[in-house]
Structure formats: structure tokens, C-alpha cells
Design a protein around this motif. Sequence first.
Motif, mmCIF file in Angstrom:
data_model
loop_
_atom_site.group_PDB
_atom_site.id
_atom_site.type_symbol
_atom_site.label_atom_id
_atom_site.label_comp_id
_atom_site.label_asym_id
_atom_site.label_seq_id
_atom_site.Cartn_x
_atom_site.Cartn_y
_atom_site.Cartn_z
ATOM 1 N N TYR A 431 -22.000 26.763 -37.646
ATOM 2 C CA TYR A 431 -21.660 25.463 -38.219
ATOM 3 C C TYR A 431 -22.305 24.337 -37.242
ATOM 4 N N GLY A 432 -22.653 23.231 -37.844
ATOM 5 C CA GLY A 432 -23.249 22.232 -37.124
ATOM 6 C C GLY A 432 -23.116 20.818 -38.040
ATOM 7 N N LEU A 433 -22.997 19.552 -37.271
ATOM 8 C CA LEU A 433 -23.080 18.480 -38.037
ATOM 9 C C LEU A 433 -24.106 17.578 -37.161
ATOM 10 N N SER A 434 -24.812 16.764 -37.619
ATOM 11 C CA SER A 434 -25.774 15.730 -37.242
ATOM 12 C C SER A 434 -25.584 14.394 -38.156
ATOM 13 N N LEU A 452 -24.581 14.980 -32.508
ATOM 14 C CA LEU A 452 -24.887 16.304 -32.918
ATOM 15 C C LEU A 452 -23.822 17.221 -32.149
ATOM 16 N N ARG A 453 -23.392 18.051 -33.130
ATOM 17 C CA ARG A 453 -22.386 19.170 -32.705
ATOM 18 C C ARG A 453 -23.006 20.508 -33.360
ATOM 19 N N LEU A 454 -23.244 21.575 -32.573
ATOM 20 C CA LEU A 454 -23.535 22.887 -33.070
ATOM 21 C C LEU A 454 -22.508 23.635 -32.304
ATOM 22 N N ASP A 455 -21.825 24.605 -32.996
ATOM 23 C CA ASP A 455 -20.739 25.544 -32.433
ATOM 24 C C ASP A 455 -21.541 26.778 -31.675
ATOM 25 N N ASP A 456 -20.838 27.537 -31.134
ATOM 26 C CA ASP A 456 -21.540 28.562 -30.341
ATOM 27 C C ASP A 456 -22.045 29.765 -31.043
#
Length: 747
Positions: A431-434, A452-456
Motif C-alpha cells: 500500500y501507499g499514500l501520496s 509519500l508513504r510506501l510500505d515494505d
Amino acid sequence: MKTLVSVSAALLVSQSVIAEDIKIDGQLNEVQWHNATAYHDFFKVVPATLEVTQNKVQGLVFTTEEGIYIGFKNFQKEGDRKKQYNLQDGFMQADFNRFVIDFSGDGSGAYQFSATLGGGIQDAVLTPQLTTDFDWDGVWQSAFYEYPDYWTNEIFIPWQTVSFRPNRDEQDLASVGVSLQLYELAKNHIYGSQQQTTGKSDFYLNMPKVLAQIPTSQQWSFVPYITSEQNFIADDNNIDIGFDLIYKPDHHQKLSVAVNPDFGQVDSDELVVNYSTVETLTTDKRAFFTQDIGVLNVTAEQNTRLIHTRRIGAGSDDGTEQITPIDAAGRFVHQGEHWQFAGFAVHEDDLESDAGKEFYVGRARFRQDNWQSGLLVTQTERPWLAREAKTAAFDSQYQSETWSLQSALLFSDIKQGKVDYGTQEIDQQGYGLSANVKYQFNPNVSLAGDYLRLDDQFENNDLGYKQRNNWRVTELNYNHAVNYSDGFINQVKHSIDTSYQSTDNGLKLPALQAYTASFILDNGATASASLKYFTSGWDDLIGRGVGLYQSNSTLSSRLFYGSPYTGEFSWAASFQLDEEGIDGLAQQYAVDMTWMPHHNWSVKFNQFYRIGDGLVIGTDPDQVTQFDRKFYVSYLNAAGLITDNLELSFIFQWVILDAKTDSVYDISQNQLNKQVGIDNSFTDQRFTSQIKLRYKLGAYSDIYLVYNRGCASFDDDVGSHKWLRNLNTLWQERDQDQFTFKVRYLF
């Protein structure tokens, strides 16, 4: 300031009859120009004093059933203006007119065009998020003409150039946004017909409008091509034949089908030496992928993309092909009043090992006034790896007079089976959030923030691009420009950047804090000074993703000066002093020089040199090496016109990296432990060259003759060869040596 220019249907019809006799020669002497909508008031938007003037430029616009005509009268006398030709989409070192057309008139997207005094052109797609993509090439005409006291530009853009939904009123007249500009080279000033530039959040909202009668029209286009490539190293010849077939039942719908499509790029990519774990992002000029970018585009921070078309037709999964042939491709676009739908599918050649790939993309978007939301989904099939990769993005954008907001929720789903040649089973979802927020206080002051967040587990590299996953980035940017009407400085722009980075589980990473002061001088020169500070943090990528260590904070400073662009010769130079690596220091010098012996010809000679003892590369799992490095890049480009339709260009690029081992460290328990007796020194030398003749037959119609030669050499014998002597050896031992003949023609 909103402007709507009313034009009666009767006048439009009468103009369409007469306009058939218009000749695009730059002179603006046909009767239609006397009845055109005139733009007299132009505002100084760079620097953004917004002072109004009527003695710099005048704009003229009228429409017909075939398209939109735009004219400029630029009041610059002989001796005060700069005339220079540039190759398409090349750097424009001349006075030029820029204009933006929002064909739908609703801010759902626009196209940017530029035409120089000298005949050079640029065109680009402007997305709803006001990002610019210069890979797109459109079908349009332009010509200039010179008078003693002024010069003119004449432009024609057919309605069929782009896909759009006409925004019609009760009288069946469509509203079209038109923004006009003059770039004055001598001062580096820009004058616009509206008080906003494309970098402002309210640009679309305040675009002046004209009314046009745009008839329903269908169009067929057929673009066949043939390419013959002679490889002198392998001593073989390869011939490719294919075509693109395009059907537009109306302006807002388009279907494209390609058989053995023309996916080959004539121009060579720029040489890149990248020893980091972050992939270099490259652009794509292939015509099939540059069309309708605004509909398929989804913006996420840090260049994160679900669609990076250079993946398509790239190396095969079994490693046997550097470029995988493509059998067929198709794309469709539908732009309704509120809903837009688009998608494409591409099938690569299966090859003997079933290593070809298949790509599928679908896009739906809903727009209402200043807000829009959409869904983008992709699927990539990789049979040789028994891999299926799916990604999705739900994105939204909003714009007002002062606010601009963009967001995207990202999702990936990867499934991979186990096969005989070693792939592991994978079943993971990420999952990610921008998010990006910008507030425009006034034309000279803005504040922006992005996250920006991108999980592993997020993975989009089967078709998209990311710098890394397991990542959180927060950035703030503040810009404040101060304009001066007297003195040798016209503008000082202050830019402050601050950021914080961590892994998704909270491990602090190095982050940039920076201040830059940029100057526009009264003589047209530019200058800047910047100071950058990278905070200390954990470096978890350098050891090839296995080890991590605590890096020190570093400081970097840079000075830049660019001479005025006018005259026969111009130059720019910069100096940079950096703390780098574990405990190193580097100096960087760059000089760019341009000589223009004739208004149709230019020669660019750019030199870059970096020396220092802090280049850190992961050389083995849990091992990093700090090198004492010399890095040199030389670039030569000569280009111009032989005749009105015949272009000649020459490019030569040479790159040298000498890296001598300074110290080697093992990473153990998150600590650097110095090792002795290990030598990882190496030399990496590369060059590429190209001579290209292009005969322009018309839009998407060309004849190319191209010769490419290049070589790459890697060894561990650092400093034993003279650089120029080694270049001669590389020239003789080339690993690329080919001649290409290519013809394409738009019917």
C-alpha cells in the motif's frame, strides 16, 4: 480575472470559408486577422510585478471549423531581438512565443506550444496537476516573419491534433481556453495575457476564453513505417515494417491499433553512470505512449508512477534480448462531459522461451468544476517468471484561486509461482499514500507540502517506477520572490526546503534541508547560490539492501552564473563544494558553452568534472567501499538546418569514472568495521555518438538517416591509461556500430 470573448456563429461560419486560403507564412496579412479577437493588455509575469503593458506584444486569435489560428505581433526592433533555430523540443535560445490551449475549456488538461523567432518549436502536455510532459509531439504549423520594428508568429492548430470534449453552450459554441506569452530573451522577462503562469494554482481558473464552432468530425489516420538497421559488428541487417491505425469518431473519442508498432527510438539515450541502488528515471518519446497522457496520468510524489512506459519493450525476462519486439498494441480514449475513460494493451513477442510480457492499463476519471477523482488499474503478465503484477491508484485533485491539492491511494498485488530456473514464490500486497498541498499567497509567495508513504510490500516496478519502498517522506517548500524596478537586479527569489525521511517502521533516514537564492539580472543573466544540509540518519540501501549503518550529516554549497543568452556566444558555470560519503570531501566544476555562428546553427560544448574522496558504493552484501574518485563528462552537440526541411545533428558524449579504493568497511551489527587488504578499484569509461539526418515531410512524416557508434569499458586497472588514449581505444573496439534508415508517413 476571467475573460470570455463572444463570437457569433455567423461570423465563425463566414471565417471558416475564407480561412481555407490562409497560408501559414508568418505575415498575418489575410483579412481574417483583421477580424480576429485581439489581446492588447499583457502582464509581466516573470518577474511577477504584474505591471500591464501594451507596447511589448499583441495577440490575435480566431477559430474556424478546421482549427484555431493564433497570431503574435512582438514589438522588438532589429538589433534588440534574438533569432535562433532549435531542433524540436530542444532548448530555445531565442525570443519566443508560448501559448497554452485548454481545448475543453474546463481545466481538465491543456497543451503547451512554443515557437521561436528562428523557427524552433516545442510542445508539451499540461496535466490538471500543472505538471509538464515534453515527450508529446502534436500536429500543428507555425511560421515567423520579420519587420524592422517588430516580428510576427503565425500558428495553426487543427482540432484533430488532440482528443478533447468540446464544452458547448446553448448556441452550440464551444469555450476554449487560450493563454498567450512572449519570452523576452534580452531580459529573461515573460509577458502574459493573464496574470498567472502555469506554476500557479489558479492558472486554469483564469485562462481567457474564446468561443468556437467545432463541428462533429470523424478522422482516420494511417502511419506506416519501415526501418532498416545495419549492424556492422554482427554484420547483419534487420528490416522492420509496421503501422499505426487511428480512428476518431469524434473529437472526444479515439481508438488506436498498432501492428508491429514503431516503438523504436531514433535518438540515443544520454549516458548515465549510476552505481546507486536507485534506478535512473528515463523519458519516453515513442509516439504510441505520448498521446493522451493527460487522461492516463496519475501524479504521486518522488516521481512514483504506476505507468513507466520504458518497461514496455525493454529487456526480456530470460535475459536474451535487450529490446523485446512488440507484436501489437491498442489504446482507446473517451472523454465525456464529466466521465473520462482510457486504456491500452500491449503484447510483446513471446520469443522462443515465452519470455515476452503483456501489459494492460485501464483508467476512469470523474470531473466536476474544480475537482476530479479517478481510478487507474494496471496488470502485467510475465509468463517466463510465472508472475502476475497488479497495481491500482485512486487519485483526487482540487484547485481554487489559492489552493491546490492532490492525493493518491496506491495498491499493489504481486503473485509469482516457483519455476525451474530459480524464482521464488511470492504472494504479497502493498500500500501507499501520496499527498501534495500548495497555498498561493500571491504571485510571488507560495507554501507547499507533500507526503509519500510506501510500505515494505509495495511493488510497482513491473510497469511503474519508484525510487524505493519501505519509505516515508515529508517535505515543505517556501518560495518568496522580491521584484525590483531599478538597479542591476530584477528579481531575487528565496526558496527554503525542509524534509524528514524514515522507513515505514520509523527508522530515521538522511533528509535534505536547503536554502537557495536565485537572481534575475537586468542584463538578462541569471545567478544562484545554495546551501544544502543533509541530516544524519540510517543508510539502509547502500549495502545492497542487506546491511545498514548510521551516516553522518553533510553540508553542500553551490554557486552558479549564467551569462545573457543574447549574442553569438553564451556560457554558464557552476562550482560546488560538498561533504560526502563517510568522511569525504568533493569539488565539482561545470561549464556549459554555446556558440551560434548562424541563426540556423548552434554548437554546445558542456564539461563536468567532480573530484573527491567520498564516493560510497555497496560492493558486496554487508560491505561498502569509499572511493577516491575522478568523474568527468564531456558533451558536444552541433545541430541546425541544411535546408528548410533538412536537419543535421551530431552528438558526442564521453564519460569517465576513475574510482580508487580509499577504505573498505564491513557492516556488522549496524556498525562500520574497517577492513584492510581489499582493493575494489575500477575504471568505467563510456562514449556514445550519433550523426542524424532528418528530412521533414510533414507531421509524423519523416525520413531518417542515423549512424550510431559507442562503447563501454570496465576494468580494475585504475590510472594506468591516459584518458584520451583510452578514448581512441574505445572508438576502435566499439560495441555499438550501426546505421539506421527509417521512413514513416502520416496518411
